[in-house]
Design a protein around this motif. Structure first.
Motif, PDB file in Angstrom:
ATOM      1  N   VAL A 156     -48.837  -0.798 -47.277  1.00 65.53           N
ATOM      2  CA  VAL A 156     -48.839   0.130 -46.141  1.00 65.53           C
ATOM      3  C   VAL A 156     -50.125   0.938 -46.235  1.00 65.53           C
ATOM      4  O   VAL A 156     -50.394   1.587 -47.265  1.00 65.53           O
ATOM      5  N   VAL A 157     -50.929   0.894 -45.178  1.00 62.68           N
ATOM      6  CA  VAL A 157     -52.233   1.554 -45.177  1.00 62.68           C
ATOM      7  C   VAL A 157     -52.343   2.465 -43.957  1.00 62.68           C
ATOM      8  O   VAL A 157     -51.594   2.322 -42.984  1.00 62.68           O
ATOM      9  N   THR A 158     -53.249   3.412 -44.027  1.00 62.90           N
ATOM     10  CA  THR A 158     -53.580   4.206 -42.838  1.00 62.90           C
ATOM     11  C   THR A 158     -54.906   3.694 -42.306  1.00 62.90           C
ATOM     12  O   THR A 158     -55.889   3.585 -43.036  1.00 62.90           O
ATOM     13  N   THR A 159     -54.924   3.361 -41.059  1.00 63.79           N
ATOM     14  CA  THR A 159     -56.126   2.835 -40.418  1.00 63.79           C
ATOM     15  C   THR A 159     -56.004   3.050 -38.914  1.00 63.79           C
ATOM     16  O   THR A 159     -54.993   3.562 -38.428  1.00 63.79           O
ATOM     17  N   PRO A 181     -43.988   0.040 -41.656  1.00 65.42           N
ATOM     18  CA  PRO A 181     -44.332   0.043 -40.230  1.00 65.42           C
ATOM     19  C   PRO A 181     -44.294  -1.367 -39.650  1.00 65.42           C
ATOM     20  O   PRO A 181     -44.721  -2.336 -40.290  1.00 65.42           O
ATOM     21  N   LYS A 182     -43.800  -1.493 -38.451  1.00 60.83           N
ATOM     22  CA  LYS A 182     -43.739  -2.798 -37.801  1.00 60.83           C
ATOM     23  C   LYS A 182     -45.118  -3.260 -37.334  1.00 60.83           C
ATOM     24  O   LYS A 182     -45.368  -4.461 -37.219  1.00 60.83           O
ATOM     25  N   PRO A 186     -50.109   4.677 -39.826  1.00 58.95           N
ATOM     26  CA  PRO A 186     -49.647   3.723 -40.850  1.00 58.95           C
ATOM     27  C   PRO A 186     -49.455   2.337 -40.251  1.00 58.95           C
ATOM     28  O   PRO A 186     -48.882   2.191 -39.170  1.00 58.95           O
ATOM     29  N   MET A 187     -49.937   1.326 -40.966  1.00 63.86           N
ATOM     30  CA  MET A 187     -49.768  -0.069 -40.555  1.00 63.86           C
ATOM     31  C   MET A 187     -49.477  -0.908 -41.803  1.00 63.86           C
ATOM     32  O   MET A 187     -49.722  -0.478 -42.946  1.00 63.86           O
ATOM     33  N   THR A 188     -48.968  -2.096 -41.596  1.00 67.18           N
ATOM     34  CA  THR A 188     -48.565  -2.974 -42.700  1.00 67.18           C
ATOM     35  C   THR A 188     -49.483  -4.188 -42.796  1.00 67.18           C
ATOM     36  O   THR A 188     -49.883  -4.763 -41.792  1.00 67.18           O
ATOM     37  N   ILE A 189     -49.823  -4.541 -44.058  1.00 70.28           N
ATOM     38  CA  ILE A 189     -50.542  -5.783 -44.347  1.00 70.28           C
ATOM     39  C   ILE A 189     -49.648  -6.616 -45.250  1.00 70.28           C
ATOM     40  O   ILE A 189     -49.185  -6.128 -46.294  1.00 70.28           O
ATOM     41  N   ALA A 190     -49.377  -7.862 -44.887  1.00 69.05           N
ATOM     42  CA  ALA A 190     -48.556  -8.761 -45.699  1.00 69.05           C
ATOM     43  C   ALA A 190     -49.397  -9.961 -46.115  1.00 69.05           C
ATOM     44  O   ALA A 190     -50.070 -10.579 -45.286  1.00 69.05           O
ATOM     45  N   MET A 191     -49.345 -10.282 -47.408  1.00 70.14           N
ATOM     46  CA  MET A 191     -50.152 -11.369 -47.952  1.00 70.14           C
ATOM     47  C   MET A 191     -49.263 -12.364 -48.681  1.00 70.14           C
ATOM     48  O   MET A 191     -48.364 -11.987 -49.438  1.00 70.14           O
ATOM     49  N   LEU A 192     -49.543 -13.633 -48.461  1.00 77.26           N
ATOM     50  CA  LEU A 192     -48.807 -14.709 -49.112  1.00 77.26           C
ATOM     51  C   LEU A 192     -49.623 -15.218 -50.296  1.00 77.26           C
ATOM     52  O   LEU A 192     -50.732 -15.725 -50.134  1.00 77.26           O
ATOM     53  N   THR A 193     -49.066 -15.082 -51.504  1.00 75.86           N
ATOM     54  CA  THR A 193     -49.786 -15.488 -52.711  1.00 75.86           C
ATOM     55  C   THR A 193     -48.806 -15.631 -53.876  1.00 75.86           C
ATOM     56  O   THR A 193     -47.864 -14.837 -53.997  1.00 75.86           O
ATOM     57  N   PRO A 194     -49.002 -16.622 -54.754  1.00 74.91           N
ATOM     58  CA  PRO A 194     -48.133 -16.755 -55.934  1.00 74.91           C
ATOM     59  C   PRO A 194     -48.249 -15.562 -56.883  1.00 74.91           C
ATOM     60  O   PRO A 194     -47.362 -15.326 -57.696  1.00 74.91           O
ATOM     61  N   ALA A 195     -49.353 -14.808 -56.768  1.00 71.53           N
ATOM     62  CA  ALA A 195     -49.598 -13.684 -57.683  1.00 71.53           C
ATOM     63  C   ALA A 195     -49.155 -12.350 -57.085  1.00 71.53           C
ATOM     64  O   ALA A 195     -49.636 -11.296 -57.508  1.00 71.53           O
ATOM     65  N   ALA A 196     -48.241 -12.359 -56.127  1.00 73.52           N
ATOM     66  CA  ALA A 196     -47.853 -11.133 -55.425  1.00 73.52           C
ATOM     67  C   ALA A 196     -47.394 -10.038 -56.377  1.00 73.52           C
ATOM     68  O   ALA A 196     -47.829  -8.876 -56.282  1.00 73.52           O
ATOM     69  N   VAL A 197     -46.530 -10.378 -57.326  1.00 70.53           N
ATOM     70  CA  VAL A 197     -46.005  -9.375 -58.263  1.00 70.53           C
ATOM     71  C   VAL A 197     -47.115  -8.845 -59.162  1.00 70.53           C
ATOM     72  O   VAL A 197     -47.177  -7.641 -59.452  1.00 70.53           O
ATOM     73  N   GLU A 255     -58.435  11.590 -48.957  1.00 71.67           N
ATOM     74  CA  GLU A 255     -59.280  12.002 -47.846  1.00 71.67           C
ATOM     75  C   GLU A 255     -59.992  10.825 -47.184  1.00 71.67           C
ATOM     76  O   GLU A 255     -60.762  11.029 -46.249  1.00 71.67           O
ATOM     77  N   ALA A 256     -59.740   9.617 -47.657  1.00 72.35           N
ATOM     78  CA  ALA A 256     -60.402   8.445 -47.095  1.00 72.35           C
ATOM     79  C   ALA A 256     -59.897   8.169 -45.684  1.00 72.35           C
ATOM     80  O   ALA A 256     -58.728   8.413 -45.355  1.00 72.35           O
ATOM     81  N   VAL A 257     -60.780   7.632 -44.839  1.00 72.33           N
ATOM     82  CA  VAL A 257     -60.386   7.285 -43.470  1.00 72.33           C
ATOM     83  C   VAL A 257     -59.365   6.160 -43.503  1.00 72.33           C
ATOM     84  O   VAL A 257     -58.345   6.205 -42.806  1.00 72.33           O
ATOM     85  N   GLU A 258     -59.633   5.131 -44.309  1.00 73.80           N
ATOM     86  CA  GLU A 258     -58.690   4.032 -44.454  1.00 73.80           C
ATOM     87  C   GLU A 258     -58.146   4.075 -45.886  1.00 73.80           C
ATOM     88  O   GLU A 258     -58.885   3.884 -46.856  1.00 73.80           O
ATOM     89  N   ARG A 259     -56.852   4.321 -45.996  1.00 73.13           N
ATOM     90  CA  ARG A 259     -56.263   4.659 -47.291  1.00 73.13           C
ATOM     91  C   ARG A 259     -55.045   3.784 -47.575  1.00 73.13           C
ATOM     92  O   ARG A 259     -54.316   3.382 -46.664  1.00 73.13           O
ATOM     93  N   LEU A 260     -54.840   3.477 -48.867  1.00 73.52           N
ATOM     94  CA  LEU A 260     -53.663   2.731 -49.307  1.00 73.52           C
ATOM     95  C   LEU A 260     -52.546   3.721 -49.631  1.00 73.52           C
ATOM     96  O   LEU A 260     -52.726   4.636 -50.440  1.00 73.52           O
ATOM     97  N   LEU A 261     -51.381   3.537 -49.002  1.00 75.57           N
ATOM     98  CA  LEU A 261     -50.276   4.478 -49.160  1.00 75.57           C
ATOM     99  C   LEU A 261     -49.180   3.947 -50.077  1.00 75.57           C
ATOM    100  O   LEU A 261     -48.784   4.598 -51.043  1.00 75.57           O
ATOM    101  N   VAL A 262     -48.659   2.755 -49.758  1.00 73.37           N
ATOM    102  CA  VAL A 262     -47.511   2.196 -50.477  1.00 73.37           C
ATOM    103  C   VAL A 262     -47.772   0.712 -50.713  1.00 73.37           C
ATOM    104  O   VAL A 262     -48.444   0.051 -49.913  1.00 73.37           O
ATOM    105  N   TRP A 263     -47.231   0.194 -51.810  1.00 75.77           N
ATOM    106  CA  TRP A 263     -47.391  -1.228 -52.113  1.00 75.77           C
ATOM    107  C   TRP A 263     -46.118  -1.755 -52.772  1.00 75.77           C
ATOM    108  O   TRP A 263     -45.328  -0.994 -53.335  1.00 75.77           O
TER     109      TRP A 263
END
Length: 593
Positions: A554-557, A490-491, A569-580, A536-544
């Protein structure tokens, strides 16, 4: 004598042992019992000098037998030992006192440095012998040292011992000295772990070998009530035999691998080159006497990096070691394999039916507590610290009584570094001393050690990040095309905390889902936002997913700009050396569920 002498397994010996027990209970054939006992002892001594797997100790109740060979029972008879009357003894505790010396001190536990070696070594090696003993005091908690420094002391001791045969004999004698009459359970357990590592990497001389072997067999009986020490001693016998025999393991294409444990000790495990990490975990667990190997995994630990990287179980050990060697050549940083719990739950209990499992679980919980990244409620933190001290009260009680809790290297063993950095050291020591004294008055000091450990664990389980994998990261609003791991994400971007645009977050992955935490402005205040695996959670993790140093979720919120629409659905992007590593940990936990 007839059955035991030719038997290659323990069946005949076990049968004779059971018959002897029955005969003693029924008080029959007394003239036969003692000769039969001696025949069993002799056969077990022979097998104890040949076992390389430790299977003997599973088949035979060696704790009930007197296996000491009187010819080598007294270490003072070792011909390489200096004369107790000429040995200069230990250093003095203060300027106006004398150091302890003499026959009663030379081969008994002591918590002060030695002035010279215990054995006859070249004059040029005396300084190294003194250094080894000083390092041994630090490793065994007989001398306070910073925890980060203590973790490397075992390697320093072993590396010195491998330089010269006389140094090897000296360190064995030093270890046996510190394990004789040791009043601290904590120190003694660390001593046995050191001796076990020595048995894996360094072999004593032929003149000392029998003294070490007899010392180990006698210690099995003396430590039958200390499970952690008893298991280490039994493995010492097997590994000492392997080190002494150049033929051990030949023809089986077995390769030795070093596996570190959470308490900084090391196990040497022999496996076929084609083994996977899952098989290495099973073999390591079997050596440690752990029944539930599936609860453990191997992690990569690299020098200079605090994070422990979870490794896939299907990885072939030989290829992994080649990659780690290549990584070391490129970065000049060495890596090692760490054996620890794959996942700890907030509602689990220490397993009384699997004591090795319980010990490692507790030690991992304490290690995670010491390295805890968040400054939570100070009172709750100190309550945990007091409970941890009560588990090791024979070590911490003298510090409480002498008022030395604030000394360098002591508080670091029970208080998280983030708390030490935020509060005055002496004030923390005073508060912790008062809390320890009040708590000590409410407990039964005769209760089993496992129960005391369980009380401390239950408090640690209340912490927000207990049992979680965690890393630090910063949120970004745009993901470069080359680093997009979730196609058609999601954009609309979900801002974790609109009030803190540039915050550094702790990303935590646990059994329930994904959380983002950051410290607030007030001490002990935390911001937290989470997304669950639960459908069934209100805020849920869908894809990573992850690519290079960017992790996408990608989360639902609820979108603040479209509240009336509900969850989207919305997107969260994080910058970190440990991403993988983060994406793999999320996947692993999701599969487990």
């Amino acid at each position: 004598r007839d059955r035991g002498g030719g038997s290659r397994d323990g069946t005949a010996l076990k049968a004779v042992q059971n018959l002897l027990k029955q005969a003693q209970r029924l008080q029959v054939a007394p003239e036969v019992i003692e000769p039969a006992k001696e025949a069993v002892r002799k056969q077990i001594r022979i097998r104890a000098r040949a076992t390389v797997t430790g299977k003997l100790f599973q088949e035979i109740d060696v704790e009930e037998l007197q296996l000491m060979d009187n010819s080598f029972a007294n270490l003072a008879d070792f011909p390489g030992l200096k004369s107790p009357l000429e040995w200069r003894g230990h250093k003095a505790p203060s300027f106006f006192s004398f150091g302890a010396s003499g026959p009663d001190v030379m081969l008994a536990h002591h918590n002060l440095d030695i002035k010279e070696a215990l054995t006859r070594v070249d004059y040029g090696l005396e300084g190294q012998c003194i250094t080894m003993f000083s390092n041994m005091l630090g490793w065994m908690y007989d001398r306070p040292v910073p925890e980060i420094q203590r973790a490397g002391l075992m390697d320093e001791i072993v590396n010195l011992a491998r330089q010269d045969q006389s140094l090897a004999d000296e360190v064995y004698v030093q270890a046996m000295k510190q394990l004789t009459g040791n009043p601290s359970t904590r120190s003694e357990v660390q001593g046995w772990k050191l001796l076990h590592t020595l048995c894996q990497h360094v072999c004593p001389s032929a003149a000392l070998f029998e003294f070490v072997h007899v010392f180990l067999l006698g210690a099995i009986r003396r430590n039958r009530g200390n499970h952690e020490a008893a298991e280490a001693i039994k493995q010492c016998v097997a590994d000492l035999n392997i080190s002494a025999s150049s033929e051990a393991g030949r023809g089986e294409d077995l390769v030795p691998f070093q596996v570190a444990l959470i308490d900084s000790s090391v196990r040497r495990v022999r496996v076929p080159q084609s083994s996977t990490l899952a098989q290495l975990v099973e073999i390591t667990a079997a050596q440690l006497g752990i029944h539930r190997a599936q609860d453990f995994a191997l992690f990569q630990v690299t020098d200079g990096m605090e994070a422990h990287r979870l490794l896939p179980e299907a990885t072939v050990v030989a290829s992994l070691m080649q990659r780690l060697k290549k990584l070391q050549d490129m970065t000049k940083r060495s890596s090692r394999l760490l054996f620890k719990r794959k996942f700890m739950k907030v509602d689990e209990h220490l397993r009384a039916d699997d004591l090795s499992h319980a010990m490692l679980t507790y030690r991992q919980a304490v290690s995670d507590f010491i390295h805890y990244p968040l400054e939570e409620d100070l009172r709750a933190i100190l309550e945990i610290s007091a409970r941890v001290m009560l588990v090791e009260r024979d070590y911490f009680r003298p510090h409480i009584e002498q008022g030395t809790l604030a000394d360098a290297g002591v508080l670091e063993q029970v208080v998280p570094a983030v708390i030490l950095a935020a509060h005055a050291r002496r004030r923390l020591a005073q508060n912790l001393t008062e809390l320890y004294m009040r708590t000590a008055e409410t407990i039964d000091h005769n209760e089993q050690r496992l129960i005391t450990m369980s009380r401390a664990l239950s408090l640690m389980q209340r912490l927000r990040l207990f049992g979680a994998y965690y890393w630090t990261a910063k949120q970004i609003d745009d993901v470069p095309e080359a680093k997009r791991s979730v196609q058609d994400a999601p954009k609309a971007m979900c801002r974790i905390n609109p009030q803190a645009q540039d915050a550094t977050y702790v990303i935590a992955v646990d059994y329930f889902g994904l959380r983002f935490l950051t410290t607030g402005d007030l001490p002990g205040s935390l911001f937290q936002k989470g997304f669950l695996f639960n459908e069934e959670a209100v805020e849920r993790l869908l894809v990573w997913g992850a690519c290079q140093n960017v992790a996408q979720f990608v989360v639902t919120t609820v979108d603040p700009s479209q509240r009336f629409v509900g969850r989207v659905p919305m997107t969260i992007a994080m910058l970190t050396p440990a991403a993988v590593d983060i994406a793999f940990a999320v996947h692993m936990v999701y599969v487990m569920k």
